[in-house]
Design a protein around this motif. Sequence first.
Motif, mmCIF file in Angstrom:
data_model
loop_
_atom_site.group_PDB
_atom_site.id
_atom_site.type_symbol
_atom_site.label_atom_id
_atom_site.label_comp_id
_atom_site.label_asym_id
_atom_site.label_seq_id
_atom_site.Cartn_x
_atom_site.Cartn_y
_atom_site.Cartn_z
ATOM 1 N N ALA A 197 150.261 47.108 57.027
ATOM 2 C CA ALA A 197 148.893 47.142 57.559
ATOM 3 C C ALA A 197 148.872 47.279 59.067
ATOM 4 N N THR A 198 149.976 46.980 59.744
ATOM 5 C CA THR A 198 150.017 47.075 61.205
ATOM 6 C C THR A 198 150.877 48.230 61.702
ATOM 7 N N SER A 199 151.293 49.120 60.819
ATOM 8 C CA SER A 199 152.158 50.233 61.218
ATOM 9 C C SER A 199 151.377 51.251 62.044
ATOM 10 N N THR A 200 152.103 51.939 62.909
ATOM 11 C CA THR A 200 151.510 52.985 63.737
ATOM 12 C C THR A 200 152.343 54.252 63.612
ATOM 13 N N ILE A 201 151.652 55.389 63.634
ATOM 14 C CA ILE A 201 152.289 56.708 63.667
ATOM 15 C C ILE A 201 151.734 57.416 64.886
ATOM 16 N N ARG A 202 152.581 57.644 65.871
ATOM 17 C CA ARG A 202 152.129 58.179 67.149
ATOM 18 C C ARG A 202 153.012 59.330 67.590
ATOM 19 N N GLN A 203 152.462 60.143 68.496
ATOM 20 C CA GLN A 203 153.187 61.272 69.079
ATOM 21 C C GLN A 203 153.618 60.901 70.490
ATOM 22 N N ALA A 204 154.898 61.181 70.812
ATOM 23 C CA ALA A 204 155.415 60.983 72.163
ATOM 24 C C ALA A 204 156.092 62.278 72.592
ATOM 25 N N GLY A 205 155.360 63.133 73.293
ATOM 26 C CA GLY A 205 155.876 64.465 73.603
ATOM 27 C C GLY A 205 155.949 65.282 72.329
#
Length: 297
Positions: A197-205
Amino acid sequence: MTAPGTGEKRTFTPDFLTELFRNPLDPGYADAAARKARGEGPSPRARKVLSGVTAVTIAALGFLLVVAYRQTVADEPARTRAHDTLVRQVQDRRTETVALQAEAEQLRDEVAALRAREFGGEAVARLTNLEAQTGLARVRGSGAKVTLADGPITIDPVTGERETQGQVKDTDLQQAANALWAGGAEAIAVNGMRLTATSTIRQAGEAILVDYRPVTTPYEVVALGPDQLADEFRDGYAGKFFQELSRRYGLSFKTAEVDDVTLDAATELKLRVASPAGPPSGPSSPALSPSPSEGGR
């Protein structure tokens, strides 16, 4: 020439092009050539001095270039050593991280075994079920696997920039995970990394991070849930969206059913605030069951 009836004398200026063709050489150049013909140029001694100054200038420039080149060559091994040291440190940290993760898994199994021995069977089953639902326990079951991979990279012939429409974005993985949750998935992992429930999927470059850890193409999103989860995803809005991306930009997209798949537990959650949400739920559905190493089948 006199204009009729005025008595004034009219004058004509020479045409510019006519004058240019009549005297093509600039007067200054002509004067210099004339002085040289009369022997009025610089004396031999002055020419020797000028030649000497020119030679000294050229030699000084050559010396500076040689010194700069030697300095660059001398600094290159130091930069190479620094780069190799950093690469070695990164590899050592990765190896250490893998070893610590394996040790943490072993300790987690020992804790589960001790808990099963000390508590009653019903309490252990209830706790294991809650851990499976929150992502803190390994789970096993059937479901669907969605595979996304970057398409071919093209370069704009005008600007020279890379076209990235065919690359998988963080929003694509987010959409795939949300569609699987909406389709009834009970557990999801991206490239083996369990979502909570606290996971994140993010872009870094150009890199995609799942819970601040990088994942690379191809991206495999495995979900445990109903038997028709793969078909519903492919025929739903997310599947049609990825099919359109594949058709237009060459992004690779596949769905498949999976049987008897085990998803590892997520890393420990660091919660700062928690409150009870009511009585625990009943036993988990057949599609999602705790792994045998967690105290159940």
